[in-house]
Design a protein around this motif. Sequence first.
Motif, PDB file in Angstrom:
ATOM      1  N   PHE A 122       6.196   6.649 -11.323  1.00 41.56           N
ATOM      2  CA  PHE A 122       6.097   5.875 -10.098  1.00 41.56           C
ATOM      3  C   PHE A 122       5.976   6.853  -8.946  1.00 41.56           C
ATOM      4  CE2 PHE A 122       8.420   2.510  -7.329  1.00 41.56           C
ATOM      5  CZ  PHE A 122       7.244   1.813  -7.082  1.00 41.56           C
ATOM      6  N   TRP A 123       4.910   6.699  -8.149  1.00 45.93           N
ATOM      7  CA  TRP A 123       4.740   7.524  -6.950  1.00 45.93           C
ATOM      8  C   TRP A 123       5.359   6.773  -5.778  1.00 45.93           C
ATOM      9  CZ3 TRP A 123       4.782  11.612  -4.403  1.00 45.93           C
ATOM     10  CH2 TRP A 123       4.269  11.695  -3.108  1.00 45.93           C
ATOM     11  N   VAL A 124       6.335   7.412  -5.123  1.00 45.13           N
ATOM     12  CA  VAL A 124       7.020   6.872  -3.954  1.00 45.13           C
ATOM     13  C   VAL A 124       6.612   7.730  -2.763  1.00 45.13           C
ATOM     14  CG1 VAL A 124       9.258   6.359  -2.906  1.00 45.13           C
ATOM     15  CG2 VAL A 124       8.976   6.190  -5.405  1.00 45.13           C
ATOM     16  N   PRO A 125       5.749   7.218  -1.889  1.00 42.51           N
ATOM     17  CA  PRO A 125       5.303   8.028  -0.753  1.00 42.51           C
ATOM     18  C   PRO A 125       6.397   8.206   0.302  1.00 42.51           C
ATOM     19  CG  PRO A 125       3.942   6.037  -1.008  1.00 42.51           C
ATOM     20  CD  PRO A 125       5.104   5.922  -1.936  1.00 42.51           C
ATOM     21  N   GLU A 126       6.182   9.149   1.192  1.00 37.44           N
ATOM     22  CA  GLU A 126       7.060   9.331   2.342  1.00 37.44           C
ATOM     23  C   GLU A 126       7.075   8.028   3.152  1.00 37.44           C
ATOM     24  OE1 GLU A 126       5.442  12.690   4.406  1.00 37.44           O
ATOM     25  OE2 GLU A 126       6.063  14.092   2.843  1.00 37.44           O
ATOM     26  N   GLY A 127       8.210   7.731   3.765  1.00 34.16           N
ATOM     27  CA  GLY A 127       8.321   6.528   4.579  1.00 34.16           C
ATOM     28  C   GLY A 127       8.893   5.329   3.849  1.00 34.16           C
ATOM     29  N   PHE A 128       9.393   5.540   2.635  1.00 31.68           N
ATOM     30  CA  PHE A 128       9.979   4.464   1.839  1.00 31.68           C
ATOM     31  C   PHE A 128      11.418   4.799   1.478  1.00 31.68           C
ATOM     32  CE2 PHE A 128       5.580   3.568   1.427  1.00 31.68           C
ATOM     33  CZ  PHE A 128       5.461   2.227   1.093  1.00 31.68           C
ATOM     34  N   ASP A 173      13.245   0.515 -10.967  1.00 34.01           N
ATOM     35  CA  ASP A 173      13.029   1.383  -9.818  1.00 34.01           C
ATOM     36  C   ASP A 173      12.450   0.553  -8.685  1.00 34.01           C
ATOM     37  OD1 ASP A 173      13.065   4.542  -9.527  1.00 34.01           O
ATOM     38  OD2 ASP A 173      11.409   3.776  -8.314  1.00 34.01           O
ATOM     39  N   ALA A 174      12.977   0.706  -7.477  1.00 32.09           N
ATOM     40  CA  ALA A 174      12.530  -0.099  -6.346  1.00 32.09           C
ATOM     41  C   ALA A 174      12.337   0.764  -5.108  1.00 32.09           C
ATOM     42  CB  ALA A 174      13.545  -1.200  -6.048  1.00 32.09           C
ATOM     43  N   VAL A 175      11.393   0.336  -4.274  1.00 35.86           N
ATOM     44  CA  VAL A 175      11.146   0.984  -2.993  1.00 35.86           C
ATOM     45  C   VAL A 175      11.007  -0.082  -1.912  1.00 35.86           C
ATOM     46  CG1 VAL A 175      10.033   3.027  -3.997  1.00 35.86           C
ATOM     47  CG2 VAL A 175       8.625   1.079  -3.315  1.00 35.86           C
ATOM     48  N   VAL A 176      11.351   0.315  -0.676  1.00 36.51           N
ATOM     49  CA  VAL A 176      11.212  -0.564   0.484  1.00 36.51           C
ATOM     50  C   VAL A 176      10.429   0.196   1.541  1.00 36.51           C
ATOM     51  CG1 VAL A 176      12.425  -1.827   2.307  1.00 36.51           C
ATOM     52  CG2 VAL A 176      13.402  -1.721  -0.007  1.00 36.51           C
ATOM     53  N   ASP A 177       9.417  -0.458   2.086  1.00 38.76           N
ATOM     54  CA  ASP A 177       8.579   0.133   3.128  1.00 38.76           C
ATOM     55  C   ASP A 177       9.377   0.203   4.431  1.00 38.76           C
ATOM     56  OD1 ASP A 177       6.593   0.880   4.918  1.00 38.76           O
ATOM     57  OD2 ASP A 177       5.129  -0.590   4.203  1.00 38.76           O
ATOM     58  N   LEU A 178       9.594   1.418   4.929  1.00 42.31           N
ATOM     59  CA  LEU A 178      10.315   1.631   6.186  1.00 42.31           C
ATOM     60  C   LEU A 178       9.398   2.170   7.283  1.00 42.31           C
ATOM     61  CD1 LEU A 178      13.739   3.124   4.979  1.00 42.31           C
ATOM     62  CD2 LEU A 178      13.149   0.751   5.520  1.00 42.31           C
ATOM     63  N   ARG A 179       8.096   1.957   7.135  1.00 41.22           N
ATOM     64  CA  ARG A 179       7.122   2.420   8.133  1.00 41.22           C
ATOM     65  C   ARG A 179       6.913   1.295   9.157  1.00 41.22           C
ATOM     66  NH1 ARG A 179       2.442   3.473   3.960  1.00 41.22           N
ATOM     67  NH2 ARG A 179       3.144   1.341   3.526  1.00 41.22           N
ATOM     68  N   PRO A 205       0.827  -1.216   0.000  1.00 42.17           N
ATOM     69  CA  PRO A 205       0.000   0.000   0.000  1.00 42.17           C
ATOM     70  C   PRO A 205       0.858   1.262   0.000  1.00 42.17           C
ATOM     71  CG  PRO A 205      -0.733  -1.550   1.686  1.00 42.17           C
ATOM     72  CD  PRO A 205       0.575  -2.072   1.160  1.00 42.17           C
ATOM     73  N   GLY A 206       0.527   2.192  -0.871  1.00 47.09           N
ATOM     74  CA  GLY A 206       1.231   3.479  -0.937  1.00 47.09           C
ATOM     75  C   GLY A 206       1.839   3.760  -2.289  1.00 47.09           C
ATOM     76  N   PRO A 207       2.876   3.008  -2.697  1.00 56.04           N
ATOM     77  CA  PRO A 207       3.460   3.262  -4.017  1.00 56.04           C
ATOM     78  C   PRO A 207       2.444   2.968  -5.125  1.00 56.04           C
ATOM     79  CG  PRO A 207       4.929   1.906  -2.691  1.00 56.04           C
ATOM     80  CD  PRO A 207       3.622   1.991  -1.963  1.00 56.04           C
ATOM     81  N   LEU A 208       2.514   3.755  -6.196  1.00 56.40           N
ATOM     82  CA  LEU A 208       1.598   3.602  -7.326  1.00 56.40           C
ATOM     83  C   LEU A 208       2.357   3.720  -8.633  1.00 56.40           C
ATOM     84  CD1 LEU A 208      -1.199   6.050  -6.086  1.00 56.40           C
ATOM     85  CD2 LEU A 208      -1.304   3.535  -6.043  1.00 56.40           C
ATOM     86  N   ILE A 209       1.952   2.923  -9.612  1.00 52.07           N
ATOM     87  CA  ILE A 209       2.458   3.054 -10.973  1.00 52.07           C
ATOM     88  C   ILE A 209       1.426   3.884 -11.724  1.00 52.07           C
ATOM     89  CG2 ILE A 209       3.068   1.853 -13.096  1.00 52.07           C
ATOM     90  CD1 ILE A 209       3.691  -0.602 -11.236  1.00 52.07           C
ATOM     91  N   LEU A 210       1.879   4.942 -12.374  1.00 52.85           N
ATOM     92  CA  LEU A 210       0.988   5.857 -13.075  1.00 52.85           C
ATOM     93  C   LEU A 210       1.283   5.805 -14.568  1.00 52.85           C
ATOM     94  CD1 LEU A 210       1.552   8.826 -10.615  1.00 52.85           C
ATOM     95  CD2 LEU A 210      -0.275   7.138 -10.523  1.00 52.85           C
ATOM     96  N   GLU A 211       0.245   5.564 -15.354  1.00 47.40           N
ATOM     97  CA  GLU A 211       0.386   5.543 -16.806  1.00 47.40           C
ATOM     98  C   GLU A 211      -0.390   6.737 -17.361  1.00 47.40           C
ATOM     99  OE1 GLU A 211       0.866   0.794 -17.703  1.00 47.40           O
ATOM    100  OE2 GLU A 211      -1.159   1.622 -17.695  1.00 47.40           O
ATOM    101  N   PRO A 212       0.334   7.771 -17.803  1.00 47.87           N
ATOM    102  CA  PRO A 212      -0.340   8.960 -18.324  1.00 47.87           C
ATOM    103  C   PRO A 212      -0.973   8.688 -19.684  1.00 47.87           C
ATOM    104  CG  PRO A 212       2.014   9.146 -18.637  1.00 47.87           C
ATOM    105  CD  PRO A 212       1.783   7.877 -17.868  1.00 47.87           C
ATOM    106  N   LYS A 213      -1.944   9.508 -20.026  1.00 47.58           N
ATOM    107  CA  LYS A 213      -2.497   9.458 -21.381  1.00 47.58           C
ATOM    108  C   LYS A 213      -1.466  10.082 -22.316  1.00 47.58           C
ATOM    109  CE  LYS A 213      -7.333   9.614 -20.082  1.00 47.58           C
ATOM    110  NZ  LYS A 213      -8.563  10.384 -20.032  1.00 47.58           N
ATOM    111  N   VAL A 214      -1.120   9.342 -23.350  1.00 46.83           N
ATOM    112  CA  VAL A 214      -0.121   9.802 -24.306  1.00 46.83           C
ATOM    113  C   VAL A 214      -0.802   9.961 -25.653  1.00 46.83           C
ATOM    114  CG1 VAL A 214       2.076   9.281 -25.429  1.00 46.83           C
ATOM    115  CG2 VAL A 214       1.692   8.586 -23.042  1.00 46.83           C
TER     116      VAL A 214
END
Length: 181
Positions: free
Chosen positions: A109-115, A81-87, A9-18
């Motif tokens: 890629f949205w990387v929230p605070e806490g990662f 691209d990788a993220v690790v949950d540090l919460r 929960p938190g990170p998101l993959i975003l695909e814009p309209k192109v």
Amino acid sequence: MNIIQCNIPGPLILEPKVFGDERGFFMESWNVSAFTQAGLDLTFVQDNHSHSQKGVLRGMHFQNPGPQGKLVRVVRGAVFDAVVDLRLSSPTFGKWTGVVLSAENKRMFWVPEGFAHGFLTLEDDTDFLYKCTAPYAPQHEASLAWDDPTVGITWPLEGLEVKLSAKDAMGLALHDVQAFA
């Protein structure tokens, strides 16, 4: 914009309209109204641009205190691209997720605070852009070890010689980082 949930929960993959034709393409990489409607009510204070050769691994970076949320994308080349949950309060503490971002797929890629966040360049001359929700604070920056076996990120290393900065080579084990509440 198509939003893809990750296994954490938190990170998101975003695909814009192109919108493209024989001349090229157009896309919105940031639109405050569209992102707010998608549930991402964000304020960015800093934009960064990183240029790297194939095999460069940057990360796994985080700031505590002063965590940064990051909206990341690649405009030339490709990265894993990788993220690790540090919460600490999260049921997915210490878990990771990752995605390939490239100039070709135009994903963000949205990387929230806490990662903790990092990337491995898959092509030479890769340009990586990111917007941050908090300013860079070197006195609060830390690195989680990119190869911590407790986390077990599956980096696509085949055929690559990993190049690290001295700082990233000294990344901490998960049990030694100052995690987020």
